[in-house]
Design a protein around this motif. Structure first.
Motif, PDB file in Angstrom:
ATOM      1  N   PRO A  31       0.682  -0.975   0.057  1.00 57.25           N
ATOM      2  CA  PRO A  31      -0.113   0.084  -0.110  1.00 57.25           C
ATOM      3  C   PRO A  31       0.680   1.170   0.027  1.00 57.25           C
ATOM      4  CG  PRO A  31       0.089  -0.811   1.958  1.00 57.25           C
ATOM      5  CD  PRO A  31       0.771  -1.916   1.265  1.00 57.25           C
ATOM      6  N   VAL A  32      -0.021   2.376  -0.548  1.00 54.45           N
ATOM      7  CA  VAL A  32       0.774   3.753  -0.360  1.00 54.45           C
ATOM      8  C   VAL A  32       0.089   4.367   0.908  1.00 54.45           C
ATOM      9  CG1 VAL A  32       1.165   5.857  -1.562  1.00 54.45           C
ATOM     10  CG2 VAL A  32       2.023   3.737  -2.652  1.00 54.45           C
ATOM     11  N   PHE A  33       0.437   4.921   1.769  1.00 58.20           N
ATOM     12  CA  PHE A  33      -0.217   5.578   2.818  1.00 58.20           C
ATOM     13  C   PHE A  33      -0.320   7.009   2.436  1.00 58.20           C
ATOM     14  CE2 PHE A  33       1.272   1.600   4.731  1.00 58.20           C
ATOM     15  CZ  PHE A  33       0.373   1.272   5.575  1.00 58.20           C
ATOM     16  N   LEU A  34      -1.399   7.767   2.617  1.00 56.56           N
ATOM     17  CA  LEU A  34      -1.476   9.227   2.073  1.00 56.56           C
ATOM     18  C   LEU A  34      -1.633   9.988   3.146  1.00 56.56           C
ATOM     19  CD1 LEU A  34      -3.711   8.539  -1.134  1.00 56.56           C
ATOM     20  CD2 LEU A  34      -1.244   9.077  -1.039  1.00 56.56           C
ATOM     21  N   THR A  35      -0.970  11.182   3.446  1.00 52.22           N
ATOM     22  CA  THR A  35      -1.339  12.246   4.473  1.00 52.22           C
ATOM     23  C   THR A  35      -2.154  13.235   4.031  1.00 52.22           C
ATOM     24  OG1 THR A  35       0.802  13.240   4.092  1.00 52.22           O
ATOM     25  CG2 THR A  35       0.918  11.169   5.637  1.00 52.22           C
ATOM     26  N   LYS A  36      -2.939  13.850   4.957  1.00 55.21           N
ATOM     27  CA  LYS A  36      -3.387  15.180   4.735  1.00 55.21           C
ATOM     28  C   LYS A  36      -2.963  16.001   5.783  1.00 55.21           C
ATOM     29  CE  LYS A  36      -7.795  16.989   3.512  1.00 55.21           C
ATOM     30  NZ  LYS A  36      -9.350  16.942   3.576  1.00 55.21           N
ATOM     31  N   ASN A  37      -2.276  17.257   5.568  1.00 56.77           N
ATOM     32  CA  ASN A  37      -1.837  18.127   6.742  1.00 56.77           C
ATOM     33  C   ASN A  37      -1.062  17.416   7.796  1.00 56.77           C
ATOM     34  OD1 ASN A  37      -3.367  20.405   5.747  1.00 56.77           O
ATOM     35  ND2 ASN A  37      -5.228  19.495   6.615  1.00 56.77           N
ATOM     36  N   MET A  42      -5.481   8.267   4.177  1.00 59.70           N
ATOM     37  CA  MET A  42      -5.912   6.986   3.442  1.00 59.70           C
ATOM     38  C   MET A  42      -5.166   6.027   3.001  1.00 59.70           C
ATOM     39  SD  MET A  42      -7.294   8.654  -0.318  1.00 59.70           S
ATOM     40  CE  MET A  42      -8.242  10.170   0.565  1.00 59.70           C
ATOM     41  N   VAL A  43      -5.268   5.021   2.720  1.00 59.50           N
ATOM     42  CA  VAL A  43      -4.449   4.100   1.954  1.00 59.50           C
ATOM     43  C   VAL A  43      -4.896   3.695   0.514  1.00 59.50           C
ATOM     44  CG1 VAL A  43      -3.239   1.622   2.257  1.00 59.50           C
ATOM     45  CG2 VAL A  43      -3.947   3.252   4.231  1.00 59.50           C
ATOM     46  N   VAL A  44      -3.809   3.732  -0.183  1.00 60.77           N
ATOM     47  CA  VAL A  44      -4.164   3.372  -1.564  1.00 60.77           C
ATOM     48  C   VAL A  44      -3.532   1.712  -1.918  1.00 60.77           C
ATOM     49  CG1 VAL A  44      -3.642   3.653  -4.286  1.00 60.77           C
ATOM     50  CG2 VAL A  44      -3.940   5.435  -2.479  1.00 60.77           C
ATOM     51  N   LEU A  45      -4.392   0.942  -2.506  1.00 61.03           N
ATOM     52  CA  LEU A  45      -3.897  -0.501  -2.713  1.00 61.03           C
ATOM     53  C   LEU A  45      -4.312  -0.786  -4.291  1.00 61.03           C
ATOM     54  CD1 LEU A  45      -5.256  -2.581   0.255  1.00 61.03           C
ATOM     55  CD2 LEU A  45      -2.881  -2.210  -0.367  1.00 61.03           C
ATOM     56  N   SER A  46      -3.334  -1.633  -4.784  1.00 59.46           N
ATOM     57  CA  SER A  46      -4.026  -2.496  -6.062  1.00 59.46           C
ATOM     58  C   SER A  46      -5.188  -3.189  -5.827  1.00 59.46           C
ATOM     59  CB  SER A  46      -2.734  -3.252  -6.720  1.00 59.46           C
ATOM     60  OG  SER A  46      -2.481  -4.240  -5.963  1.00 59.46           O
ATOM     61  N   MET A  47      -5.608  -3.436  -7.027  1.00 54.48           N
ATOM     62  CA  MET A  47      -6.980  -4.429  -6.731  1.00 54.48           C
ATOM     63  C   MET A  47      -6.670  -5.799  -6.337  1.00 54.48           C
ATOM     64  SD  MET A  47      -9.860  -2.764  -7.108  1.00 54.48           S
ATOM     65  CE  MET A  47     -10.735  -4.047  -7.359  1.00 54.48           C
ATOM     66  N   GLU A  48      -5.352  -6.064  -6.692  1.00 54.26           N
ATOM     67  CA  GLU A  48      -4.903  -7.442  -6.559  1.00 54.26           C
ATOM     68  C   GLU A  48      -4.651  -7.681  -5.025  1.00 54.26           C
ATOM     69  OE1 GLU A  48      -3.629  -5.693  -9.099  1.00 54.26           O
ATOM     70  OE2 GLU A  48      -4.571  -6.703 -10.834  1.00 54.26           O
ATOM     71  N   ALA A  49      -3.768  -6.805  -4.588  1.00 53.93           N
ATOM     72  CA  ALA A  49      -3.501  -6.718  -2.774  1.00 53.93           C
ATOM     73  C   ALA A  49      -4.703  -6.576  -2.314  1.00 53.93           C
ATOM     74  CB  ALA A  49      -2.612  -5.489  -2.773  1.00 53.93           C
ATOM     75  N   TYR A  50      -5.606  -5.796  -2.725  1.00 49.76           N
ATOM     76  CA  TYR A  50      -6.991  -5.710  -1.830  1.00 49.76           C
ATOM     77  C   TYR A  50      -7.738  -6.889  -1.653  1.00 49.76           C
ATOM     78  CZ  TYR A  50     -11.574  -4.425  -0.749  1.00 49.76           C
ATOM     79  OH  TYR A  50     -12.938  -4.151   0.006  1.00 49.76           O
ATOM     80  N   GLU A  51      -7.726  -7.758  -2.944  1.00 47.19           N
ATOM     81  CA  GLU A  51      -8.691  -8.902  -3.168  1.00 47.19           C
ATOM     82  C   GLU A  51      -7.685  -9.936  -2.228  1.00 47.19           C
ATOM     83  OE1 GLU A  51     -11.547  -9.460  -3.897  1.00 47.19           O
ATOM     84  OE2 GLU A  51     -11.669  -7.669  -4.924  1.00 47.19           O
ATOM     85  N   SER A  52      -6.315  -9.825  -2.119  1.00 51.37           N
ATOM     86  CA  SER A  52      -5.850 -11.008  -1.439  1.00 51.37           C
ATOM     87  C   SER A  52      -5.957 -10.819   0.083  1.00 51.37           C
ATOM     88  CB  SER A  52      -4.010 -10.736  -1.751  1.00 51.37           C
ATOM     89  OG  SER A  52      -3.464 -11.509  -0.689  1.00 51.37           O
ATOM     90  N   LEU A  53      -5.864  -9.344   0.502  1.00 45.71           N
ATOM     91  CA  LEU A  53      -6.319  -9.040   1.855  1.00 45.71           C
ATOM     92  C   LEU A  53      -7.648  -9.698   2.378  1.00 45.71           C
ATOM     93  CD1 LEU A  53      -4.942  -5.535   2.219  1.00 45.71           C
ATOM     94  CD2 LEU A  53      -4.011  -7.559   3.516  1.00 45.71           C
ATOM     95  N   ARG A  54      -8.654  -9.166   1.330  1.00 46.28           N
ATOM     96  CA  ARG A  54      -9.984  -9.790   1.658  1.00 46.28           C
ATOM     97  C   ARG A  54      -9.857 -11.327   1.938  1.00 46.28           C
ATOM     98  NH1 ARG A  54     -14.308  -8.474  -2.158  1.00 46.28           N
ATOM     99  NH2 ARG A  54     -15.559  -9.144  -0.510  1.00 46.28           N
ATOM    100  N   PHE A  55      -9.528 -12.001   1.199  1.00 42.81           N
ATOM    101  CA  PHE A  55      -9.448 -13.460   0.937  1.00 42.81           C
ATOM    102  C   PHE A  55      -8.739 -13.802   2.327  1.00 42.81           C
ATOM    103  CE2 PHE A  55      -7.280 -17.339   0.426  1.00 42.81           C
ATOM    104  CZ  PHE A  55      -8.357 -18.314   0.045  1.00 42.81           C
ATOM    105  N   ASP A  56      -7.545 -13.200   2.846  1.00 44.70           N
ATOM    106  CA  ASP A  56      -6.910 -13.621   4.019  1.00 44.70           C
ATOM    107  C   ASP A  56      -7.819 -13.339   5.173  1.00 44.70           C
ATOM    108  OD1 ASP A  56      -4.612 -14.280   2.485  1.00 44.70           O
ATOM    109  OD2 ASP A  56      -3.451 -12.630   2.749  1.00 44.70           O
ATOM    110  N   SER A  57      -8.538 -12.499   5.166  1.00 46.21           N
ATOM    111  CA  SER A  57      -9.287 -12.110   6.286  1.00 46.21           C
ATOM    112  C   SER A  57     -10.479 -13.151   6.351  1.00 46.21           C
ATOM    113  CB  SER A  57      -9.960 -10.676   6.004  1.00 46.21           C
ATOM    114  OG  SER A  57     -10.795 -10.171   7.188  1.00 46.21           O
TER     115      SER A  57
END
Length: 96
Positions: A31-37, A42-57
């Protein structure tokens, strides 16, 4: 092993450097962690990484459910039965 080298960028990079942010998440699978001030926003993930996290969960949740059930029932399964049930569950989750 957990990756402690986090990519942290300002949220404005989504607008100003979107292609670079996208390339980073796709090439690294991290993931790339995004900061504001200066604070996490928020966090940005690729779809593949997101689906992998969902599956593991989902698998983790099923294992916890099995542990809770084992504590409340006398029913037990052989290793062969347990493996067959896990394969069925994994095949079903992979189709979703």
């Amino acid at each position: 092993m957990v990756n402690t080298n986090r990519t942290i960028r300002p949220v404005s990079d989504l607008r100003n450097n979107f292609a670079d942010v996208s390339r980073t998440v796709h090439e690294t699978g991290e993931p790339v962690f995004l900061t504001k001030n200066g604070f996490g926003d928020m966090v940005v993930l690729s779809m593949e990484a997101y689906e992998s996290l969902r599956f593991d969960s989902r698998v983790y949740d099923m294992l916890l459910e099995g542990e809770r059930e084992a504590e409340t029932t006398g029913e037990r399964f052989s290793p062969k039965e347990a493996l067959a049930a896990m394969r069925t569950a994994i095949d079903g989750a992979a189709r979703v």
